[in-house]
Design an enzyme around this catalytic site. Structure first.
Site, PDB file in Angstrom:
ATOM      1  N   PRO A  21      19.577   8.518  33.843  1.00 18.85           N
ATOM      2  CA  PRO A  21      20.203   8.650  32.524  1.00 18.85           C
ATOM      3  C   PRO A  21      19.309   7.979  31.469  1.00 18.85           C
ATOM      4  O   PRO A  21      18.654   6.966  31.756  1.00 18.85           O
ATOM      5  CB  PRO A  21      21.527   7.891  32.665  1.00 18.85           C
ATOM      6  CG  PRO A  21      21.736   7.714  34.135  1.00 18.85           C
ATOM      7  CD  PRO A  21      20.386   7.695  34.762  1.00 18.85           C
ATOM      8  N   LYS A  22      19.270   8.548  30.283  1.00 21.36           N
ATOM      9  CA  LYS A  22      18.545   7.911  29.174  1.00 21.36           C
ATOM     10  C   LYS A  22      19.538   6.996  28.461  1.00 21.36           C
ATOM     11  O   LYS A  22      20.335   7.425  27.630  1.00 21.36           O
ATOM     12  CB  LYS A  22      17.989   8.957  28.211  1.00 21.36           C
ATOM     13  CG  LYS A  22      17.077   8.359  27.142  1.00 21.36           C
ATOM     14  CD  LYS A  22      16.466   9.442  26.261  1.00 21.36           C
ATOM     15  CE  LYS A  22      15.494   8.843  25.261  1.00 21.36           C
ATOM     16  NZ  LYS A  22      16.144   7.884  24.352  1.00 21.36           N
ATOM     17  N   ILE A  23      19.492   5.744  28.807  1.00 27.61           N
ATOM     18  CA  ILE A  23      20.475   4.780  28.312  1.00 27.61           C
ATOM     19  C   ILE A  23      20.168   4.431  26.862  1.00 27.61           C
ATOM     20  O   ILE A  23      19.013   4.180  26.490  1.00 27.61           O
ATOM     21  CB  ILE A  23      20.487   3.536  29.204  1.00 27.61           C
ATOM     22  CG1 ILE A  23      20.929   3.957  30.616  1.00 27.61           C
ATOM     23  CG2 ILE A  23      21.407   2.464  28.640  1.00 27.61           C
ATOM     24  CD1 ILE A  23      20.865   2.852  31.628  1.00 27.61           C
TER      25      ILE A  23
ATOM     26  N   GLY B  41      20.898  11.270  26.812  1.00 30.05           N
ATOM     27  CA  GLY B  41      20.151  12.319  27.490  1.00 30.05           C
ATOM     28  C   GLY B  41      19.751  11.871  28.877  1.00 30.05           C
ATOM     29  O   GLY B  41      20.379  10.968  29.475  1.00 30.05           O
TER      30      GLY B  41
END
Length: 583
Positions: free
Chosen positions: A123-125, A278
């Protein structure tokens, strides 16, 4: 040529950047560029120095791309504008932050993945990127990303972040990790809850001089270990042993763009312990840390979620006029993607709202999607210096008794009246749309909203885009309106009568309708004294009376023709029924 400049050139050849350059004089271009640069730097200072977020990230990015486009148009030798990450970052990163390449869609993901097997997805944190430096097992540095080479030291905040181990079991002279400090969440669903301004809250807590209580709510997600174990699987196992086990649970091996799309959608909808914007793909093996440079997107790429709000430049402002004479305001904007829709127009509603907002071509506006995917204006993001206001129709010229007849000044309202007739709940003219009416207006003698009643199929078939069979079909629909009840024709005229009153109206003829006075109108539901007088005034208007007379004449003529046809058919039939007639 620097990697940053190469990325800028690549961006310039994307579809979004190939919009036409503004038709500005060089002097105006310099003013507008300087004005926008000043605004962007102000936002940079608010974010990186004060921990505030005065503008959404997606809107900021959009404005910066617009500025870069203007530079490409008017300052071809200038360095492309970049965010000023921080003005006082003095601490060097032992290994540079490369950043990630942004990919626009699944096709771009497929191209990026080619030849990179295996690929890993995380996950794009949505947090704040940092470098952790451990020396002989003890935390020795906590550095903000800054410009990728230097950042701010936040080591004084580390004791208040419980998820940051002050000591790890690896005692090598220096161990460098890169990751994200994020605001921990409970069952956060990105699709429902959105961004929650999480990144700004984290940045604000880290930048305050005094320790913030929010620091205790921060988590850490390690996404890079320069010069660490050789493969991703080995790195995740080792990270867990060091006390950074969160990333292992959120790292998936993917073999195709379809895998990426599935996980991206799944993480967008499922409960998560953090806010995301994202997904990020990582290659399995990377070069040694000393080769890492800002802007090198070969080792990691992001496919972000579509932002709920996007920014676009206003190209022009239109003022459509409805059938009752109300003037609306519509913004024509540079095409932007929202969800699965390409947005080119967004309504502001009334003319008064546009006048209050004072939006002109060149301004940047924020747009979202309302219910049923309808584009919705959110707010003004940025204004151009030079205000070239469009010409506005005169509201005094348009009302519910104007433009029953065709003229240049009435064309918009006249067309709106005709389009109203086509609707199913009015005269029900299927397939006869605004574009059809625009074609019919090319016929000589199309002077009022019921001129179509006397048209012939032969006339229609002379028009471009209307075949003889289509002409016959249109005339058939016109003729079928003769069977519509009186209340449908009242509605077609645009009488200011509420639907509830119209449905309760007992009148069966025009004469009964015209004989009513204000008192009798008040006997209908939803009609008070003020509205009753308005209806009475409307029906006494000469133009309305003339149109009613034309409808009556057409209906009477149609009824006469129908009667003659019936009598003729009956006479022919009787001949065949007379005894001996065939002898």
């Amino acid at each position: 040529m620097t990697g940053k400049y190469l990325l800028w050139l690549l961006w310039l050849f994307t579809g979004a950047a190939q919009a036409l350059c503004p038709r500005w004089t060089p002097a105006r271009a310099m003013d507008e560029i300087a004005h926008l640069q000043q605004q962007l730097r102000g936002w940079d200072n608010a974010y990186y120095r004060d921990g505030e977020t005065p503008i959404d990230d997606a809107l900021y990015d959009s404005l910066q791309r617009r500025l870069q486009q203007w530079q490409h148009c008017f300052q071809t030798h200038a360095e492309p504008d970049q965010s000023v990450w921080v003005t006082d970052g003095m601490t060097e990163h032992p290994v540079a932050h490369t950043g990630v390449k942004k990919l626009p869609d699944k096709l771009a993901v497929a191209y990026w993945m080619r030849g990179k097997e295996p690929v890993w997805l995380q996950p794009k944190i949505d947090g704040v990127a940092v470098t952790l430096v451990y020396r002989h097992g003890k935390l020795a540095a906590l550095i903000s990303r800054g410009d990728g080479l230097k950042g701010q030291s936040w080591l004084d905040k580390a004791p208040y972040i419980s998820t940051l181990p002050p000591e790890i079991p690896d005692k090598r002279p220096q161990l460098v990790l890169q990751g994200e400090l994020f605001l921990t969440m409970t069952d956060h669903q990105q699709a429902i809850h959105g961004g929650k301004n999480a990144r700004a809250q984290v940045a604000g807590a880290l930048m305050k001089q005094e320790p913030s209580p929010l620091l205790a709510q921060l988590g850490v997600f390690i996404w890079a270990w320069p010069d660490g174990p050789e493969t991703m699987a080995m790195r995740q196992t080792a990270l867990e042993q060091l006390g950074f086990g969160l990333s292992r649970a959120w790292t998936q091996r993917v073999t195709s763009e379809e895998d990426v799309a599935r996980w991206r959608d799944r993480w967008f909808r499922m409960p998560l312990p953090f806010v995301t914007d994202g997904v990020v793909m990582h290659v399995d093996k990377r070069a040694s840390g000393k080769q890492w440079m800002p802007g090198d997107g070969e080792y990691a790429a992001a496919w972000k979620y579509n932002p709920p709000v996007v920014s676009s430049e206003v190209r022009s402002v239109e003022f459509p006029i409805g059938r009752t004479g109300k003037i609306a305001a519509v913004l024509n904007v540079m095409p932007v993607q929202l969800d699965d829709k390409t947005v080119r127009r967004v309504s502001l509603g009334s003319l008064a709202r546009w006048q209050a907002l004072d939006i002109v071509p060149g301004d940047q506006v924020a747009i979202s999607l309302a219910g049923q995917g309808i584009p919705r204006f959110e707010n003004i993001v940025w204004r151009v210096i030079q205000r070239e206001r469009p010409v506005v129709p005169d509201p005094q010229k348009y009302h519910n008794l104007s433009c029953f007849y065709n003229s240049a000044v009435c064309r918009q309202q006249f067309l709106s009246r005709l389009s109203w007739l086509s609707q199913r709940q009015v005269l029900d003219l299927p397939g006869i749309q605004r574009s059809t009416w625009q074609r019919l207006l090319q016929l000589p003698g199309f002077t009022h909203i019921f001129s179509w009643m006397t048209l012939e199929a032969e006339q229609l078939s002379t028009l471009p885009g209307i075949s003889p069979s289509r002409a016959q079909q249109i005339i058939h629909h016109f003729n079928m309106t003769q069977h519509q009840p009186l209340r449908r024709w009242i509605k077609a005229l645009g009488a200011p009568l509420p639907e509830v009153a119209l449905m309760a109206l007992p009148d069966k003829s025009w004469s009964q309708l015209l004989a009513r006075d204000a008192h009798s109108w008040q006997q209908l539901p939803g009609v008070g004294l003020k509205l009753a007088r308005k209806i009475e005034y409307w029906l006494k208007d000469d133009r309305v009376r003339e149109l009613i007379m034309l409808i009556q004449q057409w209906q009477a003529g149609a009824a006469k023709t129908a009667t003659q046809t019936t009598l003729s058919s009956s006479a022919e039939l009787s001949v065949f029924n007379v005894p001996g007639a065939n002898n």
